[in-house]
Design a protein around this motif. Structure first.
Motif, PDB file in Angstrom:
ATOM      1  N   PRO A  64     108.991 106.392  60.875  1.00  0.00           N
ATOM      2  CA  PRO A  64     108.800 107.477  61.849  1.00  0.00           C
ATOM      3  C   PRO A  64     108.694 106.890  63.253  1.00  0.00           C
ATOM      4  O   PRO A  64     107.824 106.071  63.534  1.00  0.00           O
ATOM      5  CB  PRO A  64     107.477 108.110  61.401  1.00  0.00           C
ATOM      6  CG  PRO A  64     106.747 107.011  60.696  1.00  0.00           C
ATOM      7  CD  PRO A  64     107.805 106.155  60.047  1.00  0.00           C
ATOM      8  N   VAL A  65     109.593 107.307  64.142  1.00  0.00           N
ATOM      9  CA  VAL A  65     109.678 106.631  65.437  1.00  0.00           C
ATOM     10  C   VAL A  65     109.280 107.516  66.613  1.00  0.00           C
ATOM     11  O   VAL A  65     108.946 107.015  67.684  1.00  0.00           O
ATOM     12  CB  VAL A  65     111.101 106.069  65.641  1.00  0.00           C
ATOM     13  CG1 VAL A  65     112.104 107.181  65.914  1.00  0.00           C
ATOM     14  CG2 VAL A  65     111.143 105.039  66.748  1.00  0.00           C
TER      15      VAL A  65
ATOM     16  N   VAL B 184     113.037 110.101  62.715  1.00  0.00           N
ATOM     17  CA  VAL B 184     112.885 108.968  61.806  1.00  0.00           C
ATOM     18  C   VAL B 184     114.045 108.001  62.022  1.00  0.00           C
ATOM     19  O   VAL B 184     115.198 108.436  62.141  1.00  0.00           O
ATOM     20  CB  VAL B 184     112.845 109.432  60.334  1.00  0.00           C
ATOM     21  CG1 VAL B 184     112.794 108.232  59.390  1.00  0.00           C
ATOM     22  CG2 VAL B 184     111.643 110.341  60.099  1.00  0.00           C
ATOM     23  N   ARG B 185     113.737 106.719  62.073  1.00  0.00           N
ATOM     24  CA  ARG B 185     114.789 105.704  62.178  1.00  0.00           C
ATOM     25  C   ARG B 185     115.011 105.090  60.805  1.00  0.00           C
ATOM     26  O   ARG B 185     114.078 104.552  60.197  1.00  0.00           O
ATOM     27  CB  ARG B 185     114.393 104.630  63.198  1.00  0.00           C
ATOM     28  CG  ARG B 185     115.469 103.563  63.419  1.00  0.00           C
ATOM     29  CD  ARG B 185     115.286 102.890  64.763  1.00  0.00           C
ATOM     30  NE  ARG B 185     115.430 103.880  65.836  1.00  0.00           N
ATOM     31  CZ  ARG B 185     115.060 103.657  67.102  1.00  0.00           C
ATOM     32  NH1 ARG B 185     114.537 102.500  67.439  1.00  0.00           N
ATOM     33  NH2 ARG B 185     115.215 104.595  68.023  1.00  0.00           N
ATOM     34  N   PHE B 186     116.234 105.199  60.311  1.00  0.00           N
ATOM     35  CA  PHE B 186     116.601 104.618  59.022  1.00  0.00           C
ATOM     36  C   PHE B 186     117.226 103.261  59.303  1.00  0.00           C
ATOM     37  O   PHE B 186     118.314 103.161  59.875  1.00  0.00           O
ATOM     38  CB  PHE B 186     117.547 105.548  58.276  1.00  0.00           C
ATOM     39  CG  PHE B 186     116.882 106.811  57.814  1.00  0.00           C
ATOM     40  CD1 PHE B 186     116.255 106.861  56.575  1.00  0.00           C
ATOM     41  CD2 PHE B 186     116.833 107.935  58.629  1.00  0.00           C
ATOM     42  CE1 PHE B 186     115.621 108.017  56.146  1.00  0.00           C
ATOM     43  CE2 PHE B 186     116.195 109.088  58.209  1.00  0.00           C
ATOM     44  CZ  PHE B 186     115.581 109.124  56.963  1.00  0.00           C
ATOM     45  N   VAL B 187     116.494 102.229  58.911  1.00  0.00           N
ATOM     46  CA  VAL B 187     116.863 100.854  59.231  1.00  0.00           C
ATOM     47  C   VAL B 187     117.566 100.236  58.037  1.00  0.00           C
ATOM     48  O   VAL B 187     116.987 100.094  56.963  1.00  0.00           O
ATOM     49  CB  VAL B 187     115.620 100.027  59.609  1.00  0.00           C
ATOM     50  CG1 VAL B 187     116.011  98.601  59.971  1.00  0.00           C
ATOM     51  CG2 VAL B 187     114.870 100.691  60.754  1.00  0.00           C
TER      52      VAL B 187
ATOM     53  N   HIS C 167      99.763 106.401  61.401  1.00  0.00           N
ATOM     54  CA  HIS C 167      99.210 106.903  60.134  1.00  0.00           C
ATOM     55  C   HIS C 167     100.327 107.257  59.152  1.00  0.00           C
ATOM     56  O   HIS C 167     100.256 106.907  57.958  1.00  0.00           O
ATOM     57  CB  HIS C 167      98.340 108.122  60.402  1.00  0.00           C
ATOM     58  CG  HIS C 167      97.797 108.751  59.154  1.00  0.00           C
ATOM     59  ND1 HIS C 167      96.800 108.181  58.393  1.00  0.00           N
ATOM     60  CD2 HIS C 167      98.144 109.911  58.514  1.00  0.00           C
ATOM     61  CE1 HIS C 167      96.539 108.941  57.348  1.00  0.00           C
ATOM     62  NE2 HIS C 167      97.340 110.000  57.399  1.00  0.00           N
ATOM     63  N   LEU C 168     101.353 107.934  59.639  1.00  0.00           N
ATOM     64  CA  LEU C 168     102.485 108.267  58.773  1.00  0.00           C
ATOM     65  C   LEU C 168     103.128 107.007  58.198  1.00  0.00           C
ATOM     66  O   LEU C 168     103.454 106.943  57.017  1.00  0.00           O
ATOM     67  CB  LEU C 168     103.536 109.055  59.563  1.00  0.00           C
ATOM     68  CG  LEU C 168     103.342 110.551  59.738  1.00  0.00           C
ATOM     69  CD1 LEU C 168     104.410 111.103  60.663  1.00  0.00           C
ATOM     70  CD2 LEU C 168     103.381 111.274  58.398  1.00  0.00           C
ATOM     71  N   HIS C 169     103.289 106.012  59.050  1.00  0.00           N
ATOM     72  CA  HIS C 169     103.963 104.782  58.638  1.00  0.00           C
ATOM     73  C   HIS C 169     103.124 103.999  57.626  1.00  0.00           C
ATOM     74  O   HIS C 169     103.664 103.433  56.665  1.00  0.00           O
ATOM     75  CB  HIS C 169     104.238 103.928  59.875  1.00  0.00           C
ATOM     76  CG  HIS C 169     105.106 102.742  59.609  1.00  0.00           C
ATOM     77  ND1 HIS C 169     106.227 102.791  58.806  1.00  0.00           N
ATOM     78  CD2 HIS C 169     105.022 101.458  60.041  1.00  0.00           C
ATOM     79  CE1 HIS C 169     106.795 101.599  58.759  1.00  0.00           C
ATOM     80  NE2 HIS C 169     106.082 100.766  59.489  1.00  0.00           N
ATOM     81  N   ALA C 170     101.810 103.996  57.823  1.00  0.00           N
ATOM     82  CA  ALA C 170     100.940 103.185  56.968  1.00  0.00           C
ATOM     83  C   ALA C 170     100.514 103.903  55.690  1.00  0.00           C
ATOM     84  O   ALA C 170     100.454 103.292  54.617  1.00  0.00           O
ATOM     85  CB  ALA C 170      99.697 102.763  57.756  1.00  0.00           C
ATOM     86  N   ALA C 171     100.229 105.208  55.796  1.00  0.00           N
ATOM     87  CA  ALA C 171      99.638 105.920  54.660  1.00  0.00           C
ATOM     88  C   ALA C 171     100.613 106.844  53.933  1.00  0.00           C
ATOM     89  O   ALA C 171     100.326 107.269  52.809  1.00  0.00           O
ATOM     90  CB  ALA C 171      98.418 106.725  55.133  1.00  0.00           C
ATOM     91  N   HIS C 172     101.730 107.180  54.562  1.00  0.00           N
ATOM     92  CA  HIS C 172     102.655 108.131  53.939  1.00  0.00           C
ATOM     93  C   HIS C 172     104.082 107.585  53.939  1.00  0.00           C
ATOM     94  O   HIS C 172     105.043 108.349  54.064  1.00  0.00           O
ATOM     95  CB  HIS C 172     102.603 109.470  54.685  1.00  0.00           C
ATOM     96  CG  HIS C 172     101.250 110.112  54.662  1.00  0.00           C
ATOM     97  ND1 HIS C 172     100.782 110.824  53.584  1.00  0.00           N
ATOM     98  CD2 HIS C 172     100.261 110.119  55.592  1.00  0.00           C
ATOM     99  CE1 HIS C 172      99.552 111.265  53.853  1.00  0.00           C
ATOM    100  NE2 HIS C 172      99.217 110.850  55.059  1.00  0.00           N
ATOM    101  N   GLU C 173     104.211 106.298  53.774  1.00  0.00           N
ATOM    102  CA  GLU C 173     105.536 105.674  53.815  1.00  0.00           C
ATOM    103  C   GLU C 173     106.466 106.245  52.742  1.00  0.00           C
ATOM    104  O   GLU C 173     107.649 106.495  52.999  1.00  0.00           O
ATOM    105  CB  GLU C 173     105.409 104.156  53.643  1.00  0.00           C
ATOM    106  CG  GLU C 173     106.722 103.404  53.767  1.00  0.00           C
ATOM    107  CD  GLU C 173     106.529 101.897  53.680  1.00  0.00           C
ATOM    108  OE1 GLU C 173     107.533 101.178  53.836  1.00  0.00           O
ATOM    109  OE2 GLU C 173     105.385 101.455  53.448  1.00  0.00           O
TER     110      GLU C 173
END
Length: 236
Positions: free
Chosen positions: A179-180, A189-192, A151-157
């Motif tokens: 968010p990993v 959080v992974r910063f890619v 949800h964080l990844h999809a709705a609160h990017e």
């Protein structure tokens, strides 16, 4: 940070993939080594439910001295798309015996008496004593972690990306924030690093950052408050 015992207990009680390995089981397909159910008993023993005719049950039934040496290997994979998705592994080794009467007809529960335990995850590699494993309690957010991260990844990017502002000198490093991992103590959080789009594995700077909550949360309600405060701090 969560202790090694808590992290191991959380993995065992999660829905992560778990394979039971034993020298007494020969020629079994990988699917036959995965339990239908996995729980932890009051004394720290692990109960695994298999079909009654599975190779593991047959091996435990005919084991010498009624004990079958075995290792439960658990693999934890991030529920979001990110480079290096395997977040960790845990190994529970011990002795396997049948536990009749604990499973419905057509299935058999096996009891794994824990002898040695170890975990190698995003926090590091550690061994866990059986007594520590028995006393530990799984993270309360574990049943919801996959859904919450997705949800964080999809709705609160955009809000997750704002956490870059809290990185100090590392905030100048370009990259996509994913968010990993999530537990009662905080968010990882992974910063890619972006090179040719989303290609952190091709040489861009990729690193993890941990954002601790002011205090451990007990449930999803407490998590919402903690996340709101975290995003507010990043926005200001």
């Amino acid at each position: 940070m969560p202790s090694a015992a808590e992290r191991t207990r959380t993995l065992v009680q999660s829905t992560c993939s778990g394979v039971l390995l034993s020298p007494g089981v020969h020629g079994a397909l990988p699917d036959h080594l995965v339990a239908d159910e996995r729980t932890v008993g009051p004394d720290g023993e692990v109960y695994l439910v298999f079909p009654a005719d599975s190779p593991v049950v047959r091996a435990a039934t005919h084991a010498q001295d009624d004990e079958l040496p075995a290792v439960l290997e658990i693999t934890d994979v991030a529920p979001v798309s990110v480079p290096h998705r395997i977040r960790g592994r845990a190994w529970i080794s011990g002795w396997l015996t049948r536990a009749p009467g604990l499973a419905e007809p057509g299935r058999m529960a096996l009891r794994l008496e824990v002898g040695e335990t170890s975990v190698d995850d995003l926090w590091g590699a550690e061994s866990v004593e059986p007594e520590e494993f028995a006393r530990a309690v799984a993270d309360p957010l574990a049943p919801y972690e996959a859904e919450l991260l997705q949800h964080l990844h999809a709705a609160h990017e955009d809000q997750v990306q704002l956490l870059t502002a809290l990185l100090g000198r590392r905030s100048a490093v370009p990259g996509r924030a994913v968010p990993v991992a999530l537990d009662r103590y905080g968010l990882r959080v992974r910063f890619v690093g972006e090179r040719d789009g989303y290609a952190g594995e091709r040489g861009g700077a990729t690193f993890d950052a941990r954002f601790d909550f002011p205090e451990p949360v007990r449930d999803v309600v407490g998590l919402r408050r903690a996340m709101h405060r975290l995003f507010e701090a990043a926005a200001h």
